[in-house]
Design a protein around this motif. Structure first.
Motif, PDB file in Angstrom:
ATOM      1  N   MET A   1      15.716  11.779 -53.300  1.00 19.00           N
ATOM      2  CA  MET A   1      16.227  11.474 -51.982  1.00 19.00           C
ATOM      3  C   MET A   1      16.565   9.997 -51.852  1.00 19.00           C
ATOM      4  O   MET A   1      17.591   9.662 -51.291  1.00 19.00           O
ATOM      5  N   SER A   2      15.710   9.122 -52.366  1.00 21.68           N
ATOM      6  CA  SER A   2      15.959   7.683 -52.213  1.00 21.68           C
ATOM      7  C   SER A   2      17.227   7.263 -52.937  1.00 21.68           C
ATOM      8  O   SER A   2      17.965   6.397 -52.453  1.00 21.68           O
ATOM      9  N   TRP A   3      17.528   7.893 -54.073  1.00 16.33           N
ATOM     10  CA  TRP A   3      18.759   7.546 -54.798  1.00 16.33           C
ATOM     11  C   TRP A   3      19.967   7.923 -53.960  1.00 16.33           C
ATOM     12  O   TRP A   3      20.917   7.154 -53.849  1.00 16.33           O
ATOM     13  N   TYR A   4      19.931   9.107 -53.353  1.00 19.07           N
ATOM     14  CA  TYR A   4      21.051   9.542 -52.516  1.00 19.07           C
ATOM     15  C   TYR A   4      21.238   8.606 -51.330  1.00 19.07           C
ATOM     16  O   TYR A   4      22.357   8.232 -51.000  1.00 19.07           O
ATOM     17  N   LYS A   5      20.133   8.226 -50.696  1.00 21.76           N
ATOM     18  CA  LYS A   5      20.235   7.345 -49.533  1.00 21.76           C
ATOM     19  C   LYS A   5      20.758   5.972 -49.920  1.00 21.76           C
ATOM     20  O   LYS A   5      21.525   5.365 -49.180  1.00 21.76           O
ATOM     21  N   LYS A   6      20.369   5.482 -51.088  1.00 24.64           N
ATOM     22  CA  LYS A   6      20.865   4.190 -51.559  1.00 24.64           C
ATOM     23  C   LYS A   6      22.377   4.263 -51.782  1.00 24.64           C
ATOM     24  O   LYS A   6      23.119   3.369 -51.390  1.00 24.64           O
ATOM     25  N   SER A   7      22.833   5.329 -52.379  1.00 22.41           N
ATOM     26  CA  SER A   7      24.262   5.502 -52.616  1.00 22.41           C
ATOM     27  C   SER A   7      25.011   5.704 -51.307  1.00 22.41           C
ATOM     28  O   SER A   7      26.079   5.136 -51.098  1.00 22.41           O
ATOM     29  N   ALA A   8      24.465   6.513 -50.413  1.00 20.58           N
ATOM     30  CA  ALA A   8      25.115   6.800 -49.133  1.00 20.58           C
ATOM     31  C   ALA A   8      25.166   5.577 -48.233  1.00 20.58           C
ATOM     32  O   ALA A   8      26.032   5.481 -47.367  1.00 20.58           O
ATOM     33  N   ALA A   9      24.270   4.623 -48.437  1.00 27.19           N
ATOM     34  CA  ALA A   9      24.253   3.409 -47.618  1.00 27.19           C
ATOM     35  C   ALA A   9      25.504   2.574 -47.831  1.00 27.19           C
ATOM     36  O   ALA A   9      25.822   1.701 -47.038  1.00 27.19           O
ATOM     37  N   ASN A  10      26.216   2.859 -48.885  1.00 30.00           N
ATOM     38  CA  ASN A  10      27.436   2.125 -49.213  1.00 30.00           C
ATOM     39  C   ASN A  10      28.637   2.719 -48.483  1.00 30.00           C
ATOM     40  O   ASN A  10      29.739   2.746 -49.010  1.00 30.00           O
ATOM     41  N   ASP A  11      28.443   3.177 -47.239  1.00 32.89           N
ATOM     42  CA  ASP A  11      29.510   3.876 -46.537  1.00 32.89           C
ATOM     43  C   ASP A  11      30.646   2.977 -46.068  1.00 32.89           C
ATOM     44  O   ASP A  11      31.661   3.456 -45.602  1.00 32.89           O
ATOM     45  N   ASP A  12      30.502   1.662 -46.217  1.00 27.54           N
ATOM     46  CA  ASP A  12      31.626   0.769 -45.923  1.00 27.54           C
ATOM     47  C   ASP A  12      32.701   0.891 -46.986  1.00 27.54           C
ATOM     48  O   ASP A  12      33.867   0.614 -46.740  1.00 27.54           O
ATOM     49  N   ASP A  13      32.300   1.298 -48.178  1.00 25.29           N
ATOM     50  CA  ASP A  13      33.236   1.464 -49.278  1.00 25.29           C
ATOM     51  C   ASP A  13      33.195   2.914 -49.737  1.00 25.29           C
ATOM     52  O   ASP A  13      32.567   3.258 -50.728  1.00 25.29           O
ATOM     53  N   VAL A  14      33.879   3.779 -48.982  1.00 23.98           N
ATOM     54  CA  VAL A  14      33.840   5.207 -49.287  1.00 23.98           C
ATOM     55  C   VAL A  14      34.502   5.538 -50.612  1.00 23.98           C
ATOM     56  O   VAL A  14      34.306   6.613 -51.152  1.00 23.98           O
ATOM     57  N   SER A  15      35.284   4.612 -51.156  1.00 21.79           N
ATOM     58  CA  SER A  15      35.915   4.869 -52.444  1.00 21.79           C
ATOM     59  C   SER A  15      34.960   4.619 -53.610  1.00 21.79           C
ATOM     60  O   SER A  15      35.264   4.963 -54.744  1.00 21.79           O
ATOM     61  N   ALA A  16      33.794   4.029 -53.319  1.00 18.38           N
ATOM     62  CA  ALA A  16      32.808   3.812 -54.374  1.00 18.38           C
ATOM     63  C   ALA A  16      32.328   5.170 -54.883  1.00 18.38           C
ATOM     64  O   ALA A  16      32.151   6.100 -54.101  1.00 18.38           O
ATOM     65  N   PRO A  17      32.132   5.270 -56.176  1.00 23.35           N
ATOM     66  CA  PRO A  17      31.731   6.559 -56.746  1.00 23.35           C
ATOM     67  C   PRO A  17      30.429   7.093 -56.151  1.00 23.35           C
ATOM     68  O   PRO A  17      29.450   6.366 -56.031  1.00 23.35           O
ATOM     69  N   GLY A  18      30.460   8.341 -55.740  1.00 24.53           N
ATOM     70  CA  GLY A  18      29.259   9.023 -55.317  1.00 24.53           C
ATOM     71  C   GLY A  18      28.857   8.900 -53.864  1.00 24.53           C
ATOM     72  O   GLY A  18      27.904   9.544 -53.440  1.00 24.53           O
ATOM     73  N   VAL A  19      29.561   8.103 -53.081  1.00 24.79           N
ATOM     74  CA  VAL A  19      29.146   7.886 -51.690  1.00 24.79           C
ATOM     75  C   VAL A  19      29.222   9.187 -50.884  1.00 24.79           C
ATOM     76  O   VAL A  19      28.237   9.620 -50.286  1.00 24.79           O
ATOM     77  N   ILE A  20      30.375   9.809 -50.881  1.00 26.11           N
ATOM     78  CA  ILE A  20      30.559  11.030 -50.095  1.00 26.11           C
ATOM     79  C   ILE A  20      29.695  12.162 -50.656  1.00 26.11           C
ATOM     80  O   ILE A  20      29.073  12.915 -49.902  1.00 26.11           O
ATOM     81  N   GLU A  21      29.623  12.243 -51.969  1.00 26.20           N
ATOM     82  CA  GLU A  21      28.799  13.275 -52.600  1.00 26.20           C
ATOM     83  C   GLU A  21      27.326  13.092 -52.234  1.00 26.20           C
ATOM     84  O   GLU A  21      26.606  14.063 -52.010  1.00 26.20           O
ATOM     85  N   SER A  22      26.874  11.843 -52.166  1.00 25.86           N
ATOM     86  CA  SER A  22      25.480  11.573 -51.790  1.00 25.86           C
ATOM     87  C   SER A  22      25.204  11.993 -50.358  1.00 25.86           C
ATOM     88  O   SER A  22      24.150  12.578 -50.073  1.00 25.86           O
ATOM     89  N   MET A  23      26.141  11.735 -49.477  1.00 22.41           N
ATOM     90  CA  MET A  23      25.969  12.142 -48.082  1.00 22.41           C
ATOM     91  C   MET A  23      25.867  13.661 -47.978  1.00 22.41           C
ATOM     92  O   MET A  23      25.015  14.187 -47.262  1.00 22.41           O
ATOM     93  N   SER A  24      26.719  14.357 -48.695  1.00 18.34           N
ATOM     94  CA  SER A  24      26.681  15.822 -48.689  1.00 18.34           C
ATOM     95  C   SER A  24      25.380  16.338 -49.294  1.00 18.34           C
ATOM     96  O   SER A  24      24.806  17.320 -48.806  1.00 18.34           O
ATOM     97  N   SER A  25      24.921  15.682 -50.345  1.00 19.70           N
ATOM     98  CA  SER A  25      23.672  16.104 -50.984  1.00 19.70           C
ATOM     99  C   SER A  25      22.475  15.920 -50.053  1.00 19.70           C
ATOM    100  O   SER A  25      21.594  16.791 -49.986  1.00 19.70           O
ATOM    101  N   ILE A  26      22.446  14.808 -49.328  1.00 23.26           N
ATOM    102  CA  ILE A  26      21.364  14.584 -48.364  1.00 23.26           C
ATOM    103  C   ILE A  26      21.405  15.675 -47.292  1.00 23.26           C
ATOM    104  O   ILE A  26      20.370  16.233 -46.920  1.00 23.26           O
TER     105      ILE A  26
END
Length: 65
Positions: A1-26
Motif C-alpha cells: 500500500m505504501s508503494w502505491y501511495k508514494k507513486s500516487a502522490a505524484n499526481d501533479d505529473d500524471v504522465s509519470a509512469p505508474g501514477v494512474i495505475e497506482s491510484m486505481s490499485s489503491i
C-alpha cells in the motif's frame, strides 16, 4: 500500500509512469478489503482521482500532438 501511495502522490505529473495505475490499485485495495479495511468511500475517492488524472493525461497528450 505504501508503494502505491508514494507513486500516487505524484499526481501533479500524471504522465509519470505508474501514477494512474497506482491510484486505481489503491481503489481496488479499498474496494476489496485487501490489506486494508474495506471502505467503499475511500475506493470511490481513489477511482475518482484516477479518472481525473487520466483525463488530465488525455488533455496533455492532445495538447502535445
Amino acid at each position: 500500500m505504501s508503494w502505491y501511495k508514494k507513486s500516487a502522490a505524484n499526481d501533479d505529473d500524471v504522465s509519470a509512469p505508474g501514477v494512474i495505475e497506482s491510484m486505481s490499485s489503491i481503489a481496488n485495495l479499498y474496494a476489496n478489503g485487501l490489506g486494508v479495511t474495506k471502505d467503499y468511500q475511500q475506493a470511490e475517492q481513489w477511482y475518482q482521482k484516477a479518472f481525473n488524472a487520466s483525463q488530465k493525461e488525455v488533455a496533455l497528450l492532445k495538447q502535445n500532438s
